[in-house]
Design a protein around this motif. Structure first.
Motif, PDB file in Angstrom:
ATOM      1  N   ARG A 164      53.998  37.891  35.432  1.00  0.00           N
ATOM      2  CA  ARG A 164      53.106  36.726  35.322  1.00  0.00           C
ATOM      3  C   ARG A 164      53.904  35.425  35.367  1.00  0.00           C
ATOM      4  N   LYS A 165      55.006  35.376  34.634  1.00  0.00           N
ATOM      5  CA  LYS A 165      55.848  34.171  34.649  1.00  0.00           C
ATOM      6  C   LYS A 165      56.391  33.924  36.048  1.00  0.00           C
ATOM      7  N   PHE A 166      56.872  34.988  36.690  1.00  0.00           N
ATOM      8  CA  PHE A 166      57.445  34.872  38.034  1.00  0.00           C
ATOM      9  C   PHE A 166      56.430  34.275  39.001  1.00  0.00           C
ATOM     10  N   HIS A 167      55.273  34.883  39.084  1.00  0.00           N
ATOM     11  CA  HIS A 167      54.295  34.467  40.091  1.00  0.00           C
ATOM     12  C   HIS A 167      53.649  33.123  39.757  1.00  0.00           C
ATOM     13  N   ASN A 168      53.509  32.821  38.488  1.00  0.00           N
ATOM     14  CA  ASN A 168      52.914  31.532  38.132  1.00  0.00           C
ATOM     15  C   ASN A 168      53.858  30.357  38.385  1.00  0.00           C
ATOM     16  N   LEU A 169      55.132  30.639  38.649  1.00  0.00           N
ATOM     17  CA  LEU A 169      56.069  29.586  39.037  1.00  0.00           C
ATOM     18  C   LEU A 169      56.018  29.306  40.541  1.00  0.00           C
ATOM     19  N   THR A 170      55.238  30.109  41.270  1.00  0.00           N
ATOM     20  CA  THR A 170      55.075  29.885  42.709  1.00  0.00           C
ATOM     21  C   THR A 170      53.758  29.149  42.954  1.00  0.00           C
ATOM     22  N   GLN A 171      53.646  28.554  44.132  1.00  0.00           N
ATOM     23  CA  GLN A 171      52.431  27.794  44.460  1.00  0.00           C
ATOM     24  C   GLN A 171      51.264  28.700  44.836  1.00  0.00           C
ATOM     25  N   LEU A 172      51.558  29.960  45.178  1.00  0.00           N
ATOM     26  CA  LEU A 172      50.514  30.875  45.638  1.00  0.00           C
ATOM     27  C   LEU A 172      51.040  32.297  45.569  1.00  0.00           C
ATOM     28  N   THR A 173      50.195  33.214  45.108  1.00  0.00           N
ATOM     29  CA  THR A 173      50.527  34.642  45.121  1.00  0.00           C
ATOM     30  C   THR A 173      49.500  35.365  45.981  1.00  0.00           C
ATOM     31  N   MET A 174      49.969  36.134  46.957  1.00  0.00           N
ATOM     32  CA  MET A 174      49.087  36.884  47.840  1.00  0.00           C
ATOM     33  C   MET A 174      48.992  38.327  47.381  1.00  0.00           C
ATOM     34  N   VAL A 175      47.772  38.850  47.324  1.00  0.00           N
ATOM     35  CA  VAL A 175      47.511  40.236  46.940  1.00  0.00           C
ATOM     36  C   VAL A 175      46.623  40.869  48.006  1.00  0.00           C
ATOM     37  N   PRO A 176      46.637  42.204  48.127  1.00  0.00           N
ATOM     38  CA  PRO A 176      45.922  42.826  49.242  1.00  0.00           C
ATOM     39  C   PRO A 176      44.457  43.151  49.001  1.00  0.00           C
ATOM     40  N   THR A 177      43.973  43.111  47.760  1.00  0.00           N
ATOM     41  CA  THR A 177      42.575  43.462  47.512  1.00  0.00           C
ATOM     42  C   THR A 177      41.942  42.502  46.506  1.00  0.00           C
ATOM     43  N   GLN A 178      40.631  42.370  46.588  1.00  0.00           N
ATOM     44  CA  GLN A 178      39.888  41.526  45.659  1.00  0.00           C
ATOM     45  C   GLN A 178      39.968  42.089  44.232  1.00  0.00           C
ATOM     46  N   ALA A 179      39.953  43.420  44.116  1.00  0.00           N
ATOM     47  CA  ALA A 179      40.021  44.038  42.790  1.00  0.00           C
ATOM     48  C   ALA A 179      41.338  43.699  42.096  1.00  0.00           C
ATOM     49  N   LEU A 180      42.443  43.739  42.848  1.00  0.00           N
ATOM     50  CA  LEU A 180      43.738  43.394  42.255  1.00  0.00           C
ATOM     51  C   LEU A 180      43.772  41.922  41.877  1.00  0.00           C
ATOM     52  N   ARG A 181      43.198  41.072  42.704  1.00  0.00           N
ATOM     53  CA  ARG A 181      43.119  39.646  42.374  1.00  0.00           C
ATOM     54  C   ARG A 181      42.398  39.447  41.034  1.00  0.00           C
ATOM     55  N   SER A 182      41.283  40.132  40.861  1.00  0.00           N
ATOM     56  CA  SER A 182      40.508  40.004  39.618  1.00  0.00           C
ATOM     57  C   SER A 182      41.312  40.505  38.428  1.00  0.00           C
ATOM     58  N   ASP A 183      42.005  41.634  38.599  1.00  0.00           N
ATOM     59  CA  ASP A 183      42.809  42.185  37.507  1.00  0.00           C
ATOM     60  C   ASP A 183      43.925  41.227  37.104  1.00  0.00           C
ATOM     61  N   LEU A 184      44.628  40.679  38.092  1.00  0.00           N
ATOM     62  CA  LEU A 184      45.750  39.790  37.778  1.00  0.00           C
ATOM     63  C   LEU A 184      45.264  38.496  37.146  1.00  0.00           C
ATOM     64  N   MET A 185      44.168  37.957  37.634  1.00  0.00           N
ATOM     65  CA  MET A 185      43.662  36.719  37.040  1.00  0.00           C
ATOM     66  C   MET A 185      43.205  36.943  35.605  1.00  0.00           C
ATOM     67  N   ALA A 186      42.683  38.130  35.321  1.00  0.00           N
ATOM     68  CA  ALA A 186      42.313  38.457  33.939  1.00  0.00           C
ATOM     69  C   ALA A 186      43.541  38.551  33.046  1.00  0.00           C
ATOM     70  N   MET A 187      44.711  38.825  33.645  1.00  0.00           N
ATOM     71  CA  MET A 187      45.969  38.900  32.906  1.00  0.00           C
ATOM     72  C   MET A 187      46.658  37.546  32.806  1.00  0.00           C
ATOM     73  N   GLY A 188      46.068  36.509  33.378  1.00  0.00           N
ATOM     74  CA  GLY A 188      46.642  35.176  33.279  1.00  0.00           C
ATOM     75  C   GLY A 188      47.401  34.716  34.495  1.00  0.00           C
ATOM     76  N   PHE A 189      47.358  35.482  35.589  1.00  0.00           N
ATOM     77  CA  PHE A 189      47.990  35.025  36.825  1.00  0.00           C
ATOM     78  C   PHE A 189      47.153  33.896  37.427  1.00  0.00           C
ATOM     79  N   GLU A 190      47.833  32.950  38.051  1.00  0.00           N
ATOM     80  CA  GLU A 190      47.161  31.776  38.614  1.00  0.00           C
ATOM     81  C   GLU A 190      47.355  31.708  40.127  1.00  0.00           C
ATOM     82  N   ARG A 191      46.440  31.021  40.796  1.00  0.00           N
ATOM     83  CA  ARG A 191      46.549  30.741  42.242  1.00  0.00           C
ATOM     84  C   ARG A 191      46.782  32.021  43.048  1.00  0.00           C
ATOM     85  N   VAL A 192      45.893  32.975  42.870  1.00  0.00           N
ATOM     86  CA  VAL A 192      45.986  34.281  43.532  1.00  0.00           C
ATOM     87  C   VAL A 192      44.987  34.331  44.683  1.00  0.00           C
ATOM     88  N   GLN A 193      45.450  34.721  45.852  1.00  0.00           N
ATOM     89  CA  GLN A 193      44.586  34.811  47.029  1.00  0.00           C
ATOM     90  C   GLN A 193      44.713  36.180  47.689  1.00  0.00           C
TER      91      GLN A 193
END
Length: 397
Positions: A164-193
């Motif tokens: 979470r710290k690693f990816h939130n220091l970047t301007q954008l994190t790319m993930v391959p599925t909508q379900a994973l995006r939802s899971d990561l955002m629920a964990m506090g990840f930001e700017r996930v596409q």
């Protein structure tokens, strides 16, 4: 064209004639290493080069005689690495912040894209921040979920916190599925596409079906051949593959199991299931023939961020039986081109496998529909989506 979610960038806003970017792509794995990250990232880089971008690939040196490649629009910067425990054929990049600052000071990239979160990825992130370079990242591996399968479940929260710290220091994190995006955002990840993975539909194609290969497996015209592909490791839940095979053979003799891949569990799996064909690692063309020559793809993993093998199987005209997660959740249509069962419902998985053993015609019908769903996952389209996110990131600075 791959469907876009409402919060994604509209690709058509950025045609192929977009300005050429100087991109630094950082990864701790790359072909000839065979794994989902290396293979899909290499195809993405090819797509970006084809779109007239200049790509600098930064990766660990794989052998002592490894030489950096350089040709039009592509160059490599090789860094120090060390073998990964239990996977000596793979390398872990060692820290190299000072070397990266020096390289990027001499030749400044427009954007740094980090594909892996190991020591080299962390060094790249820190170096880019020192130089005020825009950074994007991929979330490609559920390391925090894997910890449960290696007896270090207590590390799950610290690993998740690091990611979470690693990816939130970047301007954008790319993930391959909508379900994973939802899971990561629920964990506090930001700017996930969401950006889907691509598949080479020319390579993975039903036309590569080989009766000669099936004969070497001991399969006849009416044999149902089950296929599993991937690393033979604890996190892949391969026990379910063997149990599904045993359940199907209990109701019908004419069923074969073929397992492609290698890893620390190979010996124990062979001892437990000597009837199965263990094919080891296969190069891409041979792998395409294995897919097309089977009948039902078994994918039991619940820890994948995506599972590239799922769409490779579908593109090859192979019906899929999987848990309703990762790539299967997006690309397998239940009772259309395959079958989905609730995540971790092992009884449902085995029950479905048993039913299919009694109705092989349903498997064949689903296989005939399999390719349609993923035919549009062309790598050039995926490269176009990634390019759009890069340009949007730059426009926000």
């Amino acid at each position: 064209m791959t469907p876009l979610h409402s919060d994604q960038i509209v690709v058509e806003e950025y045609p192929a004639s977009s300005p050429s970017l100087r991109l630094s792509v950082v990864s701790e794995t790359w072909p000839p290493e065979i794994n989902g990250v290396s293979l899909t990232l290499s195809r993405l880089v090819q797509g970006l080069c084809a779109r007239n971008h200049q790509v600098q690939l930064i990766r660990p040196r794989q052998t002592r005689v490894d030489q950096a490649l350089q040709h039009d629009g592509f160059e490599e910067l090789l860094m120090r690495g060390m073998p990964i425990p239990r996977y000596p054929q793979l390398k872990l990049g060692l820290p190299g912040k000072r070397a990266l600052i020096h390289a990027w000071t001499l030749r400044r990239p427009d954007l740094v894209h980090i594909a892996t979160e190991g020591p080299l990825g962390w060094s790249a992130l820190q170096a880019a921040r020192c130089l005020r370079l825009p950074v994007t990242s991929d979330f490609r591996t559920n390391f925090h979920a894997y910890s449960e399968h290696y007896g270090v479940g207590w590390l799950r929260k610290p690993i998740a916190a690091y990611l979470r710290k690693f990816h939130n220091l970047t301007q954008l994190t790319m993930v391959p599925t909508q379900a994973l995006r939802s899971d990561l955002m629920a964990m506090g990840f930001e700017r996930v596409q969401v950006v889907a993975r691509g598949v080479d539909t020319r390579l993975f194609n039903p036309q590569h079906r080989s009766e000669a290969l099936r004969t070497t497996w001991g399969a006849g015209p009416y044999t149902t051949v089950l296929l599993a592909v991937g690393r033979l490791a604890a996190e892949k839940n391969l026990d379910m593959v063997l149990r599904a095979f045993e359940a199907m053979r209990a109701v019908r003799d004419d069923v074969k199991l073929v397992i492609v891949g290698d890893g620390p569990l190979r010996e124990s799996l062979q001892q437990r299931c000597p009837q199965a064909v263990f094919a080891g690692m296969q190069a891409q063309q041979a792998l395409a023939t294995y897919y097309a020559s089977a009948d039902l793809f078994l994918f039991p993993s619940t820890t994948e961020t995506f599972g590239n093998v799922t769409i490779e199987a579908l593109a090859s005209g192979l019906a899929v039986l999987a848990f309703n997660t990762a790539a299967a959740a997006d690309w397998v249509q239940h009772e259309g081109n395959g079958w989905l069962v609730p995540v971790n419902d092992e009884l449902a998985y085995l029950h479905t496998a048993t039913l299919l053993a009694c109705e092989p015609q349903r498997i064949a019908q689903a296989g005939a529909r399999a390719r349609t769903q993923v035919a549009r996952l062309d790598w050039q389209q995926i490269a176009s989506e990634v390019e759009a996110h890069f340009l949007h990131t730059l426009s926000m600075r």
